[in-house]
Design a protein around this motif. Structure first.
Motif, PDB file in Angstrom:
ATOM      1  N   ASP A 150      14.317  49.310 -94.744  1.00  0.00           N
ATOM      2  CA  ASP A 150      14.468  50.545 -94.721  1.00  0.00           C
ATOM      3  C   ASP A 150      13.163  51.307 -94.981  1.00  0.00           C
ATOM      4  O   ASP A 150      12.880  51.080 -96.220  1.00  0.00           O
ATOM      5  CB  ASP A 150      15.399  51.061 -95.198  1.00  0.00           C
ATOM      6  CG  ASP A 150      16.129  52.042 -94.123  1.00  0.00           C
ATOM      7  OD1 ASP A 150      15.826  53.222 -94.010  1.00  0.00           O
ATOM      8  OD2 ASP A 150      17.563  51.758 -93.688  1.00  0.00           O
ATOM      9  N   VAL A 151      12.634  52.363 -94.383  1.00  0.00           N
ATOM     10  CA  VAL A 151      11.398  52.681 -94.829  1.00  0.00           C
ATOM     11  C   VAL A 151      11.281  53.746 -95.765  1.00  0.00           C
ATOM     12  O   VAL A 151      10.573  53.983 -96.873  1.00  0.00           O
ATOM     13  CB  VAL A 151      10.498  53.254 -93.627  1.00  0.00           C
ATOM     14  CG1 VAL A 151       9.032  53.739 -93.971  1.00  0.00           C
ATOM     15  CG2 VAL A 151      10.501  52.550 -92.443  1.00  0.00           C
ATOM     16  N   SER A 152      12.325  54.680 -95.362  1.00  0.00           N
ATOM     17  CA  SER A 152      12.451  55.699 -96.492  1.00  0.00           C
ATOM     18  C   SER A 152      12.556  55.366 -98.033  1.00  0.00           C
ATOM     19  O   SER A 152      13.669  54.741 -98.127  1.00  0.00           O
ATOM     20  CB  SER A 152      13.480  56.729 -95.855  1.00  0.00           C
ATOM     21  OG  SER A 152      13.719  57.667 -97.072  1.00  0.00           O
ATOM     22  N   ASN A 175      19.423  56.795 -87.793  1.00  0.00           N
ATOM     23  CA  ASN A 175      18.081  56.282 -87.332  1.00  0.00           C
ATOM     24  C   ASN A 175      18.171  56.359 -85.808  1.00  0.00           C
ATOM     25  O   ASN A 175      19.093  55.968 -84.980  1.00  0.00           O
ATOM     26  CB  ASN A 175      18.367  54.819 -87.455  1.00  0.00           C
ATOM     27  CG  ASN A 175      17.676  54.303 -88.931  1.00  0.00           C
ATOM     28  OD1 ASN A 175      17.580  55.186 -89.865  1.00  0.00           O
ATOM     29  ND2 ASN A 175      17.775  53.039 -89.359  1.00  0.00           N
ATOM     30  N   THR A 217      16.551  63.212 -92.282  1.00  0.00           N
ATOM     31  CA  THR A 217      15.450  62.275 -91.973  1.00  0.00           C
ATOM     32  C   THR A 217      15.784  61.480 -90.783  1.00  0.00           C
ATOM     33  O   THR A 217      17.243  60.914 -90.582  1.00  0.00           O
ATOM     34  CB  THR A 217      14.776  61.502 -93.072  1.00  0.00           C
ATOM     35  OG1 THR A 217      15.654  60.600 -93.563  1.00  0.00           O
ATOM     36  CG2 THR A 217      14.369  62.332 -94.115  1.00  0.00           C
ATOM     37  N   GLN A 229      14.438  57.530 -88.590  1.00  0.00           N
ATOM     38  CA  GLN A 229      13.232  56.488 -88.466  1.00  0.00           C
ATOM     39  C   GLN A 229      13.432  55.973 -87.109  1.00  0.00           C
ATOM     40  O   GLN A 229      14.401  55.660 -86.558  1.00  0.00           O
ATOM     41  CB  GLN A 229      13.451  55.469 -89.693  1.00  0.00           C
ATOM     42  CG  GLN A 229      13.975  54.077 -89.320  1.00  0.00           C
ATOM     43  CD  GLN A 229      14.125  53.184 -90.630  1.00  0.00           C
ATOM     44  OE1 GLN A 229      14.038  53.608 -91.588  1.00  0.00           O
ATOM     45  NE2 GLN A 229      13.950  51.971 -90.142  1.00  0.00           N
ATOM     46  N   TYR A 255      10.429  58.896 -89.859  1.00  0.00           N
ATOM     47  CA  TYR A 255       9.541  57.671 -90.402  1.00  0.00           C
ATOM     48  C   TYR A 255       9.048  56.763 -89.118  1.00  0.00           C
ATOM     49  O   TYR A 255      10.161  56.830 -88.292  1.00  0.00           O
ATOM     50  CB  TYR A 255      10.494  56.692 -91.338  1.00  0.00           C
ATOM     51  CG  TYR A 255      10.364  57.412 -92.556  1.00  0.00           C
ATOM     52  CD1 TYR A 255       9.384  57.405 -93.775  1.00  0.00           C
ATOM     53  CD2 TYR A 255      11.645  58.421 -93.143  1.00  0.00           C
ATOM     54  CE1 TYR A 255       9.410  58.018 -94.877  1.00  0.00           C
ATOM     55  CE2 TYR A 255      11.573  58.918 -94.370  1.00  0.00           C
ATOM     56  CZ  TYR A 255      10.805  58.781 -95.138  1.00  0.00           C
ATOM     57  OH  TYR A 255      10.636  59.601 -96.375  1.00  0.00           O
ATOM     58  N   TYR A 256       7.929  56.088 -89.022  1.00  0.00           N
ATOM     59  CA  TYR A 256       7.912  55.546 -88.237  1.00  0.00           C
ATOM     60  C   TYR A 256       7.545  53.904 -88.614  1.00  0.00           C
ATOM     61  O   TYR A 256       6.755  53.854 -89.588  1.00  0.00           O
ATOM     62  CB  TYR A 256       6.444  55.808 -87.214  1.00  0.00           C
ATOM     63  CG  TYR A 256       6.478  57.153 -86.978  1.00  0.00           C
ATOM     64  CD1 TYR A 256       6.839  57.424 -85.658  1.00  0.00           C
ATOM     65  CD2 TYR A 256       5.918  58.087 -87.794  1.00  0.00           C
ATOM     66  CE1 TYR A 256       6.800  59.054 -85.570  1.00  0.00           C
ATOM     67  CE2 TYR A 256       6.020  59.405 -87.485  1.00  0.00           C
ATOM     68  CZ  TYR A 256       6.428  60.052 -86.033  1.00  0.00           C
ATOM     69  OH  TYR A 256       6.590  61.158 -86.167  1.00  0.00           O
ATOM     70  N   SER A 257       7.974  52.920 -87.961  1.00  0.00           N
ATOM     71  CA  SER A 257       7.840  51.684 -88.447  1.00  0.00           C
ATOM     72  C   SER A 257       7.393  50.913 -87.328  1.00  0.00           C
ATOM     73  O   SER A 257       8.067  50.385 -86.232  1.00  0.00           O
ATOM     74  CB  SER A 257       9.183  51.023 -89.106  1.00  0.00           C
ATOM     75  OG  SER A 257      10.313  51.117 -88.156  1.00  0.00           O
ATOM     76  N   THR A 285      10.046  46.931 -90.532  1.00  0.00           N
ATOM     77  CA  THR A 285       9.660  48.236 -90.694  1.00  0.00           C
ATOM     78  C   THR A 285       8.455  48.027 -91.719  1.00  0.00           C
ATOM     79  O   THR A 285       8.387  47.314 -92.616  1.00  0.00           O
ATOM     80  CB  THR A 285      10.909  49.002 -91.298  1.00  0.00           C
ATOM     81  OG1 THR A 285      11.318  48.247 -92.429  1.00  0.00           O
ATOM     82  CG2 THR A 285      11.676  49.134 -90.277  1.00  0.00           C
ATOM     83  N   GLU A 309       5.593  50.671 -94.103  1.00  0.00           N
ATOM     84  CA  GLU A 309       5.185  52.095 -94.684  1.00  0.00           C
ATOM     85  C   GLU A 309       3.893  52.085 -94.942  1.00  0.00           C
ATOM     86  O   GLU A 309       3.260  51.348 -95.636  1.00  0.00           O
ATOM     87  CB  GLU A 309       6.233  52.289 -95.888  1.00  0.00           C
ATOM     88  CG  GLU A 309       6.040  53.742 -96.316  1.00  0.00           C
ATOM     89  CD  GLU A 309       6.884  54.135 -97.367  1.00  0.00           C
ATOM     90  OE1 GLU A 309       7.214  55.088 -97.495  1.00  0.00           O
ATOM     91  OE2 GLU A 309       7.359  53.109 -98.322  1.00  0.00           O
TER      92      GLU A 309
END
Lengths: 428, 239
Positions: free
Chosen positions: A30-32, A177, A227, A229, A259-261, A425, A427
């Motif tokens: 998970d990015v965040s 998401n 937020t 993703q 967020y972009y992964s 994903t 970052e």
């Protein structure tokens, strides 16, 4: 002896090392990990918000640890093609109890290991059951354990609205998401999800927050907002479409961040591409995203409808080269909005210039000493009437692309070691 | 002339008045290199004079005393010279000079204060408490700047009534909080009897730290940039 120890541990609600490691491994992609945006006060317990966010450690992959990122369960009934936890995958499963999560959060927090909790979960048994368990956990943490630190909860698609809204009363931030940027791709790759199951609840939750505010009710409702993703490169949507969707989410639903992964093939499937999405594309999307949020650009200015961002040039440079008639600007007079649009001048530099020029007329030596990066900016500004850029537009373009190419060659080699097991994903 | 002073705000202000008109003045609160033919004086704090200077500076810039406090916390060898140049400029201009970033003295002071502020922020994250048998929390650290009492209020607000000790091992001093008030005391060495669970929680944290990493994406340079190696000594995850 060993078993007795384990028993004692269980009774105290201390999670086992195996379970912790399994539920973290499943959550780490998970990015965040941001903990900013909440000013929650300590109301006679432990913990408070830290408006600017705070990193507590950094792992060897260069990412920060701010929140305890963990799944309540990795035992999923959904079968999203790209996901490590999908039900058809043969992987060890574990589910934690709310008490285990609460104890872990409290004891990590007290020792200043973490800034708060990022609680997510696979869809365990059913969406409603999962959401119920998430709600139970955060409610316990806030009311029984008196924890006032940061909490980010992932919302489960299809879960009952009432459960989600109640969770929002205890969490600082929630996120659904979006996963894939179009209905068609969702249908293909995440058959149990649909645009309605992700976009609709986002706007519903945003509306709920507005109502909560308007009625001036007691307590809090997602002080750090929502937020989301998106996975980029698993499906064929162009950057233009992706950025337009982000813009809609920022403007329409008041999202704090998208967020972009970039997609990395972890799972082989005939429906999925075999090649990774590319870290550079992800990087460009983030640059464009920053332009949307902090630099006053619109998605339409940055990229055409069905176009992609240039990989050779960053989006601000590309925009400036399309609009050379606006440049050069004089740093001693240009308004903030225009300074922010000069390639190479970031928000920090722009504000520094604004401040410093009240006292003295700035020349290039001053700018350099103030650590304003002039490599790109010099082609687009004059200082005290002097211009140090290249003579023609074509020359500027040539110099900028060459500079980027040298930088990217280095940048790409950083990712060359990445293999298939590396993550969906990422970052930057 | 070299002016030796004890590093406090009052002594700095006293020295500032003494050195007025001496364009060659050098301020020193740590070790200083004496060169041949240079004379030096040891400044004795004059509370009344310091108070006068303080009032005057505050009338030029409301934030000036906070800035001075921050600069004198810096562990930078140049901090005395930086502070002197900045306050001379302030005395000359008689109005806030913070925004004059084209000026060398202002930029140096800005940089110096930014470093101290950054380290305080970093230790809000990087400090690691261990729980003692009595329930009090103990965190050792060795920061570049003298900031143990400046990081403490953050933890007082956060930790509710927990008593805690933040120990600057390098400067042999500690910020102690009984849950309400914070005071600073000299502390050479601390023997801490750990609580029954402490080592288990530490080991769970190490497990977490190892699990959340993505090994195939190693970027050590970036990691060290954000979290300098000199801070690792006191971090639980590396011990």
């Amino acid at each position: 002896m060993f078993d007795i120890c384990k028993e004692a541990r269980y009774n105290r609600g201390m999670i086992s090392e195996e379970k912790l490691s399994l539920l973290t491994e499943s959550a780490k992609y998970d990015v965040s990990c941001s903990s900013s945006g909440s000013g929650r006060k300590n109301e006679g317990g432990i913990g408070n918000g830290y408006a600017s966010g705070c990193c507590h450690s950094f792992t060897p992959d260069g990412r920060c640890i701010s929140l305890l990122k963990i799944l309540l369960s990795n035992d999923c009934v959904f079968d999203c093609k790209y996901c490590v936890n999908r039900c058809s995958a043969d992987a060890p499963r574990a589910t934690a109890t709310p008490e285990e999560i609460c104890e872990l959060t409290m004891d990590f927090y007290k020792r200043n290991y973490i800034e708060g909790l990022f609680l997510s979960s696979a869809v365990h048994r059913s969406p409603d059951h999962t959401m119920e368990q998430l709600l139970l956990t955060v409610k316990k943490l806030r009311t029984e354990y008196r924890f006032f630190g940061y909490i980010h909860v992932k919302a489960i698609p299809y879960a009952d609205e009432r459960l989600v809204n109640e969770t929002a009363r205890y969490a600082d931030r929630m996120s659904y998401n979006v996963e894939l940027p179009s209905e068609k791709s969702l249908k293909l790759l995440a058959p149990q999800k649909s645009k309605a199951s992700v976009l609709l609840p986002i706007s519903k939750l945003a509306r709920e927050k507005e109502i909560f505010r308007a009625e001036n009710r007691k307590g809090k409702f997602l002080p750090a907002g929502q937020t989301t993703q998106m996975i980029v490169g698993a499906s064929p949507e162009p950057d233009g479409q992706i950025l337009r969707l982000s813009q809609r989410l920022y403007r329409g639903a008041g999202l704090k961040r998208v967020y972009y992964s970039s997609y990395v093939p972890v799972v082989r499937d005939p429906l999925l591409p075999d090649v990774p999405g590319g870290a550079l594309r992800e990087h460009r999307l983030y640059q464009a995203d920053w332009l949307l949020r902090f630099y006053g650009f619109s998605a339409e200015e940055i990229v055409e409808d069905d176009g992609n961002l240039s990989l050779e040039l960053d989006p601000k440079c590309a925009w400036a080269l399309r609009n050379m008639h606006l440049f050069p600007v004089e740093v001693n007079r240009a308004p903030l909005e225009l300074l922010l649009r000069v390639p190479g001048i970031g928000a920090r530099s722009a504000y520094k210039i604004l401040e410093a020029r009240q006292y003295a007329s700035l020349d290039f030596v001053h700018l350099k000493k103030m650590r304003v990066v002039l490599k790109r900016a010099r082609h687009f500004i004059t200082a005290n009437g002097k211009f140090y850029g290249a003579k023609s537009d074509a020359a500027v373009r040539g110099l900028l692309t060459a500079g980027e190419r040298a930088q990217n060659a280095e940048q790409l080699s950083l990712f060359a070691a990445e293999n298939a097991a590396a993550a969906l994903t990422g970052e930057l | 002339m070299i002016y030796f002073y004890d590093g406090t705000k009052e002594a700095f202000l006293t020295a500032f008045l003494l050195a007025w008109g001496d364009r060659e003045a050098v301020f020193a609160s740590q070790n200083a290199q004496l060169s041949l033919g240079q004379t030096c004086t040891f400044v004795r704090t004059d509370a009344a004079a310091a108070k006068r200077a303080e009032q005057r500076f505050l009338s030029f810039d409301k934030e000036s005393m906070r800035d001075l406090g921050t600069m004198l916390r810096s562990g930078d060898a140049n901090r005395d010279a930086v502070a002197l140049a900045y306050f001379r400029l302030l005395a000359e201009k008689k109005r806030p000079v913070r925004g004059m970033l084209a000026d060398d003295a202002v930029r140096a002071a800005d940089e110096c204060m930014r470093r101290v502020g950054l380290e305080i922020h970093r230790f809000h994250g990087f400090l690691r408490f261990m729980e003692s048998a009595s329930g009090a929390l103990y965190a050792p650290f060795s920061p570049d700047n003298d900031i143990c009492d400046l990081v403490a209020p953050h933890f007082r607000a956060r930790l509710g009534g927990y008593p805690f000790v933040i120990h600057d091992v390098k400067r042999k001093k500690a910020a102690v909080c009984d849950g309400k008030t914070i005071f600073v005391a000299p502390l050479e060495r601390a023997e801490v009897a750990l609580s029954a669970d402490e080592t288990e929680w530490q080991s769970l944290w190490k497990t977490y730290y190892a699990s959340v990493n993505i090994p195939s994406r190693e970027r050590l340079k970036q990691m060290r940039g954000y979290m300098p190696v000199r801070y690792w000594k006191h971090l639980t995850e590396f011990r």
